[in-house]
Design a protein around this motif. Structure first.
Motif, PDB file in Angstrom:
ATOM      1  N   ARG A 193       0.959  -1.112   0.011  1.00 14.60           N
ATOM      2  CA  ARG A 193       0.065   0.118  -0.128  1.00 14.60           C
ATOM      3  C   ARG A 193       0.944   1.307  -0.106  1.00 14.60           C
ATOM      4  NH1 ARG A 193      -0.709   2.323   5.101  1.00 14.60           N
ATOM      5  NH2 ARG A 193       0.251   1.358   6.683  1.00 14.60           N
ATOM      6  N   ARG A 194       2.130   1.258   0.161  1.00 18.44           N
ATOM      7  CA  ARG A 194       3.162   2.354   0.362  1.00 18.44           C
ATOM      8  C   ARG A 194       4.297   1.959  -0.890  1.00 18.44           C
ATOM      9  NH1 ARG A 194       4.466   3.789   6.501  1.00 18.44           N
ATOM     10  NH2 ARG A 194       5.448   1.765   6.561  1.00 18.44           N
ATOM     11  N   ARG A 275      -3.704  -0.567  -1.823  1.00 17.23           N
ATOM     12  CA  ARG A 275      -4.404  -0.954  -0.846  1.00 17.23           C
ATOM     13  C   ARG A 275      -5.477  -1.779  -0.927  1.00 17.23           C
ATOM     14  NH1 ARG A 275      -8.473   0.465   2.889  1.00 17.23           N
ATOM     15  NH2 ARG A 275      -9.032   2.039   1.411  1.00 17.23           N
ATOM     16  N   THR A 294      -3.389   4.423  -3.827  1.00 17.70           N
ATOM     17  CA  THR A 294      -2.918   5.389  -2.925  1.00 17.70           C
ATOM     18  C   THR A 294      -1.924   6.212  -3.326  1.00 17.70           C
ATOM     19  OG1 THR A 294      -1.293   3.948  -1.777  1.00 17.70           O
ATOM     20  CG2 THR A 294      -3.530   3.786  -1.089  1.00 17.70           C
ATOM     21  N   ASP A 297       1.007  10.893   1.333  1.00 13.97           N
ATOM     22  CA  ASP A 297       0.016  12.133   1.880  1.00 13.97           C
ATOM     23  C   ASP A 297       0.978  13.047   2.403  1.00 13.97           C
ATOM     24  OD1 ASP A 297       1.266  11.154   4.287  1.00 13.97           O
ATOM     25  OD2 ASP A 297      -0.425  10.524   5.136  1.00 13.97           O
ATOM     26  N   VAL A 302      -0.036   7.298   3.416  1.00 12.88           N
ATOM     27  CA  VAL A 302      -0.761   7.394   2.197  1.00 12.88           C
ATOM     28  C   VAL A 302      -2.008   7.812   2.393  1.00 12.88           C
ATOM     29  CG1 VAL A 302       1.043   5.714   1.189  1.00 12.88           C
ATOM     30  CG2 VAL A 302      -1.078   4.942   2.139  1.00 12.88           C
ATOM     31  N   ARG A 303      -2.737   8.287   1.194  1.00  7.62           N
ATOM     32  CA  ARG A 303      -3.953   8.546   1.329  1.00  7.62           C
ATOM     33  C   ARG A 303      -4.582   7.848   0.222  1.00  7.62           C
ATOM     34  NH1 ARG A 303      -4.582  11.958  -2.853  1.00  7.62           N
ATOM     35  NH2 ARG A 303      -2.571  13.084  -3.538  1.00  7.62           N
ATOM     36  N   ASP A 304      -5.884   7.503   0.142  1.00 10.42           N
ATOM     37  CA  ASP A 304      -6.584   6.848  -1.060  1.00 10.42           C
ATOM     38  C   ASP A 304      -6.953   8.193  -1.881  1.00 10.42           C
ATOM     39  OD1 ASP A 304      -6.657   4.365   0.152  1.00 10.42           O
ATOM     40  OD2 ASP A 304      -8.836   4.501   0.597  1.00 10.42           O
ATOM     41  N   THR A 305      -6.734   7.644  -3.333  1.00 10.46           N
ATOM     42  CA  THR A 305      -6.787   8.635  -4.609  1.00 10.46           C
ATOM     43  C   THR A 305      -8.303   8.682  -4.944  1.00 10.46           C
ATOM     44  OG1 THR A 305      -6.110   7.023  -6.053  1.00 10.46           O
ATOM     45  CG2 THR A 305      -4.507   8.434  -4.908  1.00 10.46           C
TER      46      THR A 305
END
Length: 453
Positions: A193-194, A275, A294, A297, A302-305
């Motif tokens: 996820r990263r 993710r 992701t 951030d 990380v953030r979801d896009t």
């Protein structure tokens, strides 16, 4: 004479025994639920990692010390096991080195579908752990997704993509070798996820993937470019050398180039900034993974896009970390997955419990490498030695093994383990191979007693 039980014969348990042996007047019993010693070194290290597996030799030297007794086939805790209260009757002190036996779940819909497993279960299967059935993995999937970007994820991806002939010289059990020889897996996707700079695999493990005959590595340069560390943001702190080496390997794989020779039999894709949000189903089985894309951030996370991507897979293996599980009779911190302690002393209601100690992952959580267990064990043993005058006044059985047998248990001692080794060597000779692991409980126990089923 201080009698100490160490529960667990993996690295943390053996290093604890080794630290105890540096003190005079101590006898150590190393207890294990399994009839075979070495814990994750035997049952968690990939069969083609001979250098790491050779650590068994140094562990063996400790277990063969005349002041140490290996006591296998003795479960501790649970309905059929010896509880901490009863163990405390037999020994002046007990050190619990029981590791972190559970996998962290993904906690997403579809995780329990057939075809979805923990990576640890797959590792245990090809490592001949007797709790795992020989037919657990048929490897009929065409595409596999491994979720996680640590060394365990890289290990299972490598085994999925490695030819069976290359594993024939190892101790991999017959059922796993047969299944790998007939494997239909041609696409393996390893996803995290990263970004690549935050991946936990080592460069050595990473390069081993690229060295597999008949396999092609795929890395998307656009995913690499999302990582600020990879992009080289001006003013950023210098990267650790290990991270730089990983990025150099990934950079080389991201350059499009037609490999020479015949088309590769298998393809391994390393994906980042994905993710998992759902495991997809078709015909009652897992058919793929839905990922949320992701992006960094700006704060190290990380953030979801809002963008999603589905990746086909008939086999999904999660490798997102381990977690300790409660041992009935011992206190447990469910938030941390560890036994509460102070410098290795077990805490009951915040107070040190006389004669009870922990070391290894159940003490500190699943962190560090194998060598980290040495300093962890030393801290615990230092506490135990400090408590020795008080511990010596506690009662202890003169012959704990006799008591265990009286309770209906059938301990496997070191001679029994040597019988298992001889049986595995004989099995290998019968197959034209080196030693081959016995994979089932009846076979191990029969071998320990010098017989056959």
């Amino acid at each position: 004479m201080l009698r100490v039980a160490v529960v667990g014969s993996g690295p943390s348990g053996v290093y604890t025994a080794q630290a105890l042996l540096r003190q005079p007047g101590i006898r150590v019993h190393v207890l294990d639920r399994l009839p075979a010693p070495y814990g994750l070194v035997r049952y968690g290290v990939a069969p083609d990692h001979e250098k790491i597996k050779s650590l068994q030799n140094s562990l063996r030297a400790v277990l063969e010390d005349e002041r140490v007794t290996f006591v296998g086939n003795v479960p501790v805790g649970g309905a059929d096991g010896v509880g901490p209260a009863r163990l405390a009757e037999l020994y002046h002190a007990v050190v619990y080195c029981v590791g972190a036996a559970a996998d962290r779940p993904l906690s997403v819909p579809g995780e329990d579908l057939p075809g979805s497993y923990s990576a640890t279960r797959f590792v245990s299967w090809y490592s001949a752990h007797p709790d795992i059935a020989a037919d657990d993995f048929a490897l009929e999937a065409r595409s596999a997704v491994v979720i996680g970007v640590g060394n365990v994820a890289v290990d299972v991806a490598r085994i999925l993509a490695r030819g069976a002939d290359e594993l024939r010289a190892t101790d991999v059990p017959r059922h796993a070798l047969t299944a790998l020889a007939g494997s239909r897996v041609r696409e393996v996707c390893v996803a995290g996820r990263r970004g690549p700079s935050q991946a936990r695999f080592t460069t050595k493990e990473l390069r081993e993937l690229g060295a597999l005959p008949g396999a092609r590595m795929l890395v998307d340069p656009a995913e690499l470019a999302l990582d600020p560390a990879y992009a080289g943001v001006p003013g950023a702190a210098p990267l650790p050398a290990a991270v730089r080496r990983n990025l150099d390997v990934l950079r080389a794989w991201s350059r499009p180039a037609a490999p020479p020779g015949p088309a590769p039999e298998r393809r391994i894709a390393l994906r980042f900034f994905l993710r998992p949000v759902e495991l997809l189903e078709r015909g009652g089985r897992v058919a793929g993974v839905r990922f949320a894309r992701t992006a960094p951030d700006g704060s190290g996370g990380v953030r979801d896009t809002g963008v999603y991507e589905d990746v086909e897979a008939q086999l999904v293996l999660r490798a997102v970390g381990y977690r300790g599980v409660p041992l009935p009779g011992l206190p447990f911190d469910p938030a941390r997955g560890t036994v509460p302690h102070r410098a290795g002393r077990v805490l009951r209601d915040g107070v040190p419990s006389a004669g009870e100690y922990v070391a290894g992952w159940i003490k500190r959580g699943p962190t560090g490498v194998i060598g980290s267990n040495r300093s962890c064990a030393k801290e615990t043993v230092d506490s135990l030695i400090e408590d020795a005058p008080l511990l010596a006044r506690r009662g202890a059985a003169s012959d704990p093994l006799a008591v265990l047998r009286g309770w209906g248990l059938r301990p496997v001692e070191w001679d029994g383990w040597l019988s298992i080794e001889r049986a595995e060597a004989a099995l290998g000779r019968s197959l034209g191979r080196g030693p081959v692991k016995i994979h089932d409980w009846p076979g191990l126990l029969a071998a320990a007693r010098g017989g056959s089923r």
